[in-house]
Design a protein around this motif. Structure first.
Motif, mmCIF file in Angstrom:
data_model
loop_
_atom_site.group_PDB
_atom_site.id
_atom_site.type_symbol
_atom_site.label_atom_id
_atom_site.label_comp_id
_atom_site.label_asym_id
_atom_site.label_seq_id
_atom_site.Cartn_x
_atom_site.Cartn_y
_atom_site.Cartn_z
ATOM 1 N N GLY A 54 -3.807 9.931 -14.194
ATOM 2 C CA GLY A 54 -2.601 10.243 -13.451
ATOM 3 C C GLY A 54 -1.740 9.016 -13.217
ATOM 4 O O GLY A 54 -2.137 7.883 -13.518
ATOM 5 N N LEU A 55 -0.548 9.249 -12.690
ATOM 6 C CA LEU A 55 0.364 8.192 -12.273
ATOM 7 C C LEU A 55 0.848 8.491 -10.864
ATOM 8 O O LEU A 55 1.191 9.640 -10.539
ATOM 9 N N ILE A 56 0.898 7.446 -10.046
ATOM 10 C CA ILE A 56 1.372 7.569 -8.669
ATOM 11 C C ILE A 56 2.677 6.798 -8.547
ATOM 12 O O ILE A 56 2.734 5.612 -8.868
ATOM 13 N N VAL A 57 3.719 7.465 -8.085
ATOM 14 C CA VAL A 57 4.973 6.799 -7.742
ATOM 15 C C VAL A 57 5.041 6.787 -6.215
ATOM 16 O O VAL A 57 5.125 7.849 -5.589
ATOM 17 N N ALA A 58 4.977 5.602 -5.616
ATOM 18 C CA ALA A 58 4.828 5.502 -4.166
ATOM 19 C C ALA A 58 5.924 4.645 -3.545
ATOM 20 O O ALA A 58 6.492 3.762 -4.184
ATOM 21 N N THR A 59 6.177 4.911 -2.277
ATOM 22 C CA THR A 59 7.000 4.048 -1.438
ATOM 23 C C THR A 59 6.097 2.969 -0.838
ATOM 24 O O THR A 59 4.866 3.053 -0.927
ATOM 25 N N PRO A 60 6.673 1.952 -0.185
ATOM 26 C CA PRO A 60 5.822 1.017 0.551
ATOM 27 C C PRO A 60 4.950 1.709 1.601
ATOM 28 O O PRO A 60 3.793 1.327 1.796
#
Length: 287
Positions: free
Chosen positions: A176-182
């Motif tokens: 998977g891939l995680i696109v995260a904020t701080p």
């Protein structure tokens, strides 16, 4: 008179009890309390018939009674209107919550008197584009923590192609891939050894989950970076936004993430000691 909404954890009796007690106190003080019918039923209160528009109209604050998951639901509810959110910690980790249950009345009294500050947190704008069904459909969502595109439960790795700012970056063969904020750097991304980022920063983090490739590092990108992830192989992938499943993607379907024009506005009653929170959560010593 102020108008306060409550978002209640659905599986914690102490959250329901605190909602009933605090709602009664606020109404005695002449304030208006709002809950969705679902949350009212959980709290054992009479249904109000409020839909999302009625909840938000003229709202002064929303109180989240639960853990970080309930806080995410409260932020999502008011994200577009940027209503302040007061988090009450009835969960386990409490990275996002500010107030302990015994201090809720005091915290609300301070809020109503104007004795508080606002901490702004970056939000992700997430757009799901489905083309595999034969017709193009788009779904939009807001995330305080992250958007996660990963293999279906029990499935094999997925092939995901990544573009950054309109230019192809690389294909990932990965779980998977995680696109995260701080803010989301201490959520799922932390469990796959992503970096811990001060939550008030503005950046977009792209973190692979168990990639089957040599490149396994997190990318920390500019907040206005535009990340597009496309399912490139025959195996499907599932998209979740702050833990809410939005759907299953097939080959050709894509997710686009960038900083939202809106921010989360979290109510704080003093400087938030993020380093102190980390020390407490990870049981770090002073020496």
């Amino acid at each position: 008179m102020a108008t306060i909404a409550f978002v209640v954890h659905h599986d914690r009796p102490d959250a329901a009890e605190l909602a009933r007690d605090t709602a009664a106190w606020l109404e005695q003080e002449g304030h208006e309390v709002r809950l969705t019918d679902e949350d009212a039923a959980v709290a054992g209160l009479d249904p109000t018939g409020h839909g999302p528009e009625q909840i938000l109209s003229g709202l002064d604050a929303v109180v989240s009674l639960g853990g970080d998951g309930t806080m995410l639901r409260a932020v999502a509810m008011v994200a577009a209107s940027e209503v302040p959110v007061i988090g009450v910690n009835l969960g386990q980790l409490g990275y996002l919550t500010e107030v302990e249950p015994a201090g809720l009345r005091h915290a609300l009294a301070r809020f109503l008197s104007g004795d508080y500050a606002i901490e702004q947190r970056m939000l992700l704008a997430v757009q799901l584009d489905v083309v595999s069904s034969g017709s193009v459909t788009a779904t939009e969502a807001i995330a305080l923590n992250d958007a996660v595109l990963e293999k279906t439960p029990g499935g094999h790795t997925v092939r995901l192609d990544v573009e950054i700012d309109g230019r192809f970056f690389t294909p990932y063969t990965t779980d998977g891939l995680i696109v995260a904020t701080p803010t989301g750097s201490t959520a799922y991304a932390l469990s796959v050894r992503g970096p811990i980022v001060e939550p008030t920063h503005r950046a977009v983090l792209l973190t692979p989950v168990s990639p089957h490739m040599l490149f396994d590092r997190t990318l920390v990108l500019e907040p206005d970076a535009r990340i597009r992830i496309t399912v490139a192989g025959a195996r499907p992938a599932t998209l979740s936004v702050d833990g809410r499943v939005l759907g299953e993607l097939a080959v050709g379907d894509s997710v686009t993430c960038t900083a939202s024009e809106h921010v989360a506005r979290l109510v704080v009653f003093g400087p938030r000691d993020f380093h102190g929170i980390l020390k407490a959560k990870f049981k770090l010593g002073d020496r």
